[in-house]
Design a protein around this motif. Structure first.
Motif, mmCIF file in Angstrom:
data_model
loop_
_atom_site.group_PDB
_atom_site.id
_atom_site.type_symbol
_atom_site.label_atom_id
_atom_site.label_comp_id
_atom_site.label_asym_id
_atom_site.label_seq_id
_atom_site.Cartn_x
_atom_site.Cartn_y
_atom_site.Cartn_z
ATOM 1 N N THR A 128 34.750 -7.694 59.259
ATOM 2 C CA THR A 128 35.175 -8.664 58.248
ATOM 3 C C THR A 128 36.004 -8.035 57.136
ATOM 4 O OG1 THR A 128 33.067 -8.364 57.061
ATOM 5 C CG2 THR A 128 33.205 -10.194 58.648
ATOM 6 N N TYR A 180 41.999 -5.899 53.845
ATOM 7 C CA TYR A 180 42.402 -5.790 55.246
ATOM 8 C C TYR A 180 42.566 -4.322 55.627
ATOM 9 C CZ TYR A 180 44.903 -6.827 59.565
ATOM 10 O OH TYR A 180 45.286 -6.915 60.893
ATOM 11 N N HIS A 296 40.393 -18.984 51.360
ATOM 12 C CA HIS A 296 40.658 -18.122 52.507
ATOM 13 C C HIS A 296 39.372 -17.964 53.314
ATOM 14 C CE1 HIS A 296 44.648 -17.131 51.090
ATOM 15 N NE2 HIS A 296 44.154 -16.828 49.918
ATOM 16 N N HIS A 298 37.432 -16.713 56.942
ATOM 17 C CA HIS A 298 37.542 -15.788 58.063
ATOM 18 C C HIS A 298 36.363 -15.962 59.007
ATOM 19 C CE1 HIS A 298 40.595 -13.329 55.890
ATOM 20 N NE2 HIS A 298 39.924 -13.757 54.836
ATOM 21 N N PHE A 303 41.690 -15.528 61.311
ATOM 22 C CA PHE A 303 41.907 -16.201 60.038
ATOM 23 C C PHE A 303 41.771 -17.698 60.339
ATOM 24 C CE2 PHE A 303 44.219 -12.227 59.713
ATOM 25 C CZ PHE A 303 43.898 -11.781 58.427
ATOM 26 N N HIS A 315 45.980 -15.235 64.288
ATOM 27 C CA HIS A 315 46.122 -13.817 63.936
ATOM 28 C C HIS A 315 47.510 -13.386 64.375
ATOM 29 C CE1 HIS A 315 44.922 -9.848 62.733
ATOM 30 N NE2 HIS A 315 43.652 -10.179 62.667
#
Length: 362
Positions: A128, A180, A296, A298, A303, A315
């Motif tokens: 994650t 990320y 946002h 996940h 995404f 993605h």
């Protein structure tokens, strides 16, 4: 000039330039036109936009370069960071099958000699992007610089990735901040290998590629089949095949557009692959929300963005000379796999165009 065509299996004769032609496979000429426009907008030597809607496929190919000796939709393309969708599904399957929980401390699996801190980095943190790791290891750039324009990742093998992780001291407690990280997902691949006693490529092949019948997907260059040739930002300078080095779990997958659609179609209909049904359902589930208003979202593999009809999962990825976009929408039964052989550049239209096609599908 970019030319585009609807590919009718087995594709146009080798060596011939693609020419525009009508879509007759799914009866929806509008989709053919939209995909052809996307191929042109990509402005790359080889481009494929492959769409599946309720299992019926429309594949449009084209490019600014000379047509390759094999139909463009039959080439294998490097998908870069979209590989993370495969690694996320792999972890979900190992959890669903009871082999792991996701809460295992990665350092312990990788042979750390000292006990972890109060909050160890777990497999769930790694997948994650909340492990507190940078995008790349601190020692990556000096080692990669001599091969920056050819194969920087290839200069950083498995052992260095693992060692860099075991030496790293996060500035923030794992689980508290999102960043990320190719580094983190690469470590996840090595941790999964250690936990199962099986290297990530073999694990991925045995548990994902074979059950999903992805026969034209590979985890290293030149492994049978025909790989597309990547190009730099100018679209004319060829670059070597991508070597992921110790970052395989974060970027090693290369596949044909047809295999990528098969992968996405399994996410739209998890019941079609009983060994992976639970995992395919699990990777749709939100596990992290961040940003202003938690907008946002996940999952462990994708995404997830909202649309008027339901969530859109996607993605993207890039290597030194290729790009890819993978996405699907359960509400419309639509999947899109887009690939091209050109490195992204400033204000590049490729990903935005692919995303818009999927988001605007109503």
């Amino acid at each position: 000039m970019t030319t585009a065509s609807r590919t009718t299996w087995p594709g146009p004769p080798a060596g011939q330039e693609d020419r525009p032609c009508a879509n007759t496979a799914d009866g929806d000429g509008a989709w053919s036109e939209r995909l052809a426009e996307a191929v042109t907008a990509a402005d790359a030597p080889d481009t494929v936009f492959a769409l599946s809607r309720h299992g019926r496929r429309t594949v449009v190919t084209g490019g600014t370069g000379e047509a390759p000796g094999r139909p463009r939709d039959r080439l294998r393309y490097e998908i870069g960071s979209a590989t993370k969708a495969f690694t996320g599904l792999l972890l979900a399957h190992l959890v669903d099958s009871g082999r792991l929980t996701g809460g295992e401390p990665a350092a312990a699996l990788l042979g750390a000699r000292r006990p972890p801190g109060r909050t160890p980095v777990t497999l769930a943190h790694l997948v994650t992007h909340t492990a507190g790791l940078p995008a790349l290891p601190a020692g990556f750039y000096p080692r990669a610089l001599p091969a920056w324009r050819t194969n920087p990742y290839g200069r950083y093998p498995d052992a260095r990735v693992i060692d860099a992780f075991l030496r790293h001291r996060p500035r923030h407690r794992p689980g508290t901040r999102w960043r990320y990280s190719n580094f983190g997902v690469a470590v996840l691949g090595h941790a999964l290998a250690a936990a199962t006693g099986t290297p990530w490529p073999d694990l991925t092949t045995d548990l994902l590629l074979r059950p999903l019948a992805l026969h034209d997907t590979a985890l290293r260059p030149g492994a049978g089949g025909t790989d597309a040739t990547g190009n730099g930002k100018d679209g004319t300078t060829a670059v070597p095949p991508f070597d992921a080095g110790g970052f395989q779990a974060a970027g090693a997958v290369r596949a044909t557009p047809h295999d990528l659609l098969t992968f996405l179609e399994a996410h739209l209909d998890p019941a079609r692959c009983p060994p992976l049904t639970g995992a395919l359902r699990a990777v749709r589930t939100p596990v992290l929300r961040r940003g202003l208003g938690h907008r946002h979202v996940h999952t462990v593999a994708w995404f997830r963005h909202p649309t008027d009809g339901g969530p859109l999962y996607f993605h993207s990825g890039a290597t030194l000379g290729q790009q890819a976009f993978l996405g699907f929408r359960p509400d419309t039964g639509t999947a899109l796999a887009a690939v091209c052989t050109r490195r992204f550049r400033a204000h590049d239209p490729f990903v935005a165009t692919a995303y818009a096609l999927l988001a605007e599908d109503g």
